[in-house]
Design a protein around this motif. Sequence first.
Motif, mmCIF file in Angstrom:
data_model
loop_
_atom_site.group_PDB
_atom_site.id
_atom_site.type_symbol
_atom_site.label_atom_id
_atom_site.label_comp_id
_atom_site.label_asym_id
_atom_site.label_seq_id
_atom_site.Cartn_x
_atom_site.Cartn_y
_atom_site.Cartn_z
ATOM 1 N N GLY A 62 0.793 -1.220 0.000
ATOM 2 C CA GLY A 62 0.000 0.000 0.000
ATOM 3 C C GLY A 62 0.828 1.273 0.000
ATOM 4 O O GLY A 62 0.278 2.366 -0.060
ATOM 5 N N LYS A 63 2.150 1.120 0.046
ATOM 6 C CA LYS A 63 3.035 2.295 0.071
ATOM 7 C C LYS A 63 4.207 2.085 -0.881
ATOM 8 O O LYS A 63 4.728 0.977 -0.988
ATOM 9 C CB LYS A 63 3.607 2.511 1.476
ATOM 10 C CG LYS A 63 2.579 2.609 2.563
ATOM 11 C CD LYS A 63 3.260 2.458 3.924
ATOM 12 C CE LYS A 63 2.325 1.756 4.853
ATOM 13 N NZ LYS A 63 2.749 0.629 5.521
ATOM 14 N N VAL A 64 4.630 3.146 -1.533
ATOM 15 C CA VAL A 64 5.894 3.096 -2.272
ATOM 16 C C VAL A 64 6.992 3.063 -1.219
ATOM 17 O O VAL A 64 6.903 3.759 -0.194
ATOM 18 C CB VAL A 64 6.046 4.324 -3.197
ATOM 19 C CG1 VAL A 64 7.446 4.386 -3.791
ATOM 20 C CG2 VAL A 64 4.993 4.276 -4.291
ATOM 21 N N SER A 65 8.008 2.235 -1.434
ATOM 22 C CA SER A 65 9.083 2.126 -0.449
ATOM 23 C C SER A 65 10.440 2.018 -1.128
ATOM 24 O O SER A 65 10.537 1.717 -2.324
ATOM 25 C CB SER A 65 8.844 0.933 0.475
ATOM 26 O OG SER A 65 8.711 -0.258 -0.266
ATOM 27 N N VAL A 66 11.467 2.278 -0.331
ATOM 28 C CA VAL A 66 12.852 2.185 -0.786
ATOM 29 C C VAL A 66 13.571 1.200 0.130
ATOM 30 O O VAL A 66 13.495 1.325 1.359
ATOM 31 C CB VAL A 66 13.559 3.554 -0.737
ATOM 32 C CG1 VAL A 66 15.031 3.425 -1.135
ATOM 33 C CG2 VAL A 66 12.854 4.558 -1.638
ATOM 34 N N ILE A 67 14.244 0.228 -0.471
ATOM 35 C CA ILE A 67 15.035 -0.746 0.277
ATOM 36 C C ILE A 67 16.467 -0.619 -0.194
ATOM 37 O O ILE A 67 16.746 -0.707 -1.398
ATOM 38 C CB ILE A 67 14.519 -2.180 0.064
ATOM 39 C CG1 ILE A 67 13.054 -2.278 0.503
ATOM 40 C CG2 ILE A 67 15.395 -3.183 0.811
ATOM 41 C CD1 ILE A 67 12.382 -3.593 0.165
ATOM 42 N N VAL A 68 17.379 -0.422 0.754
ATOM 43 C CA VAL A 68 18.795 -0.207 0.447
ATOM 44 C C VAL A 68 19.622 -1.287 1.144
ATOM 45 O O VAL A 68 19.458 -1.497 2.352
ATOM 46 C CB VAL A 68 19.262 1.174 0.970
ATOM 47 C CG1 VAL A 68 20.733 1.401 0.662
ATOM 48 C CG2 VAL A 68 18.397 2.285 0.430
ATOM 49 N N PHE A 69 20.505 -1.941 0.410
ATOM 50 C CA PHE A 69 21.473 -2.855 1.007
ATOM 51 C C PHE A 69 22.835 -2.179 0.977
ATOM 52 O O PHE A 69 23.229 -1.605 -0.041
ATOM 53 C CB PHE A 69 21.517 -4.194 0.253
ATOM 54 C CG PHE A 69 20.317 -5.044 0.533
ATOM 55 C CD1 PHE A 69 20.263 -5.836 1.670
ATOM 56 C CD2 PHE A 69 19.236 -5.036 -0.326
ATOM 57 C CE1 PHE A 69 19.143 -6.609 1.942
ATOM 58 C CE2 PHE A 69 18.112 -5.807 -0.066
ATOM 59 C CZ PHE A 69 18.066 -6.599 1.071
#
Length: 175
Positions: A62-69
């Motif tokens: 339900g949300k745009v998200s950012v995942i960073v490794f």
Amino acid sequence: MKKLIDSIFFIALCSCMALVSCISDGDDSDTGSIELVAGDKLPVFGVTMNDGTVVTNESLRGKVSVIVFFNTGCKDCRQELPVIQQIYEDYREMPLLAISRAEGAASIASYWQEQHLTFPYAAQEDRTVYHLFAKSGIPRIYIVDAELTIRKVFTDNPLAGYDELVAAINDASLR
């Protein structure tokens, strides 16, 4: 003399390998690892953030998200993390997960304090969560839409700039 030259060559070779190890470490020992690309769905995962919040793939729905490794020992990650900080400041309402690749909480907390970083992170001592997304290479940034579909993947070649990240976030918001 040959032994000295061989030793110097070995040290130089190891130093060069250390410089690129954060980008392409060649650790393909987990043959079950995959490389997620744009269009793929997020894998099932869960991490505990430094503030104690548990985030799962489903909690991002339900949300745009950012995942960073990342890993703070990686030169390219050190260059990218201030850009991520700016994204965090400008998009506070958007979930942003910084997940370490094989780095403990004490090391990350120290680096965050030194660099005045404030975005949340999940310390992962191993590569279990990372291997759900990729085989090798950091930094790695995933822009994910509200339906948990990866819309854009950024790696080190080239590093993502602020404008590229904003464009990808905006694009994911339109879907």
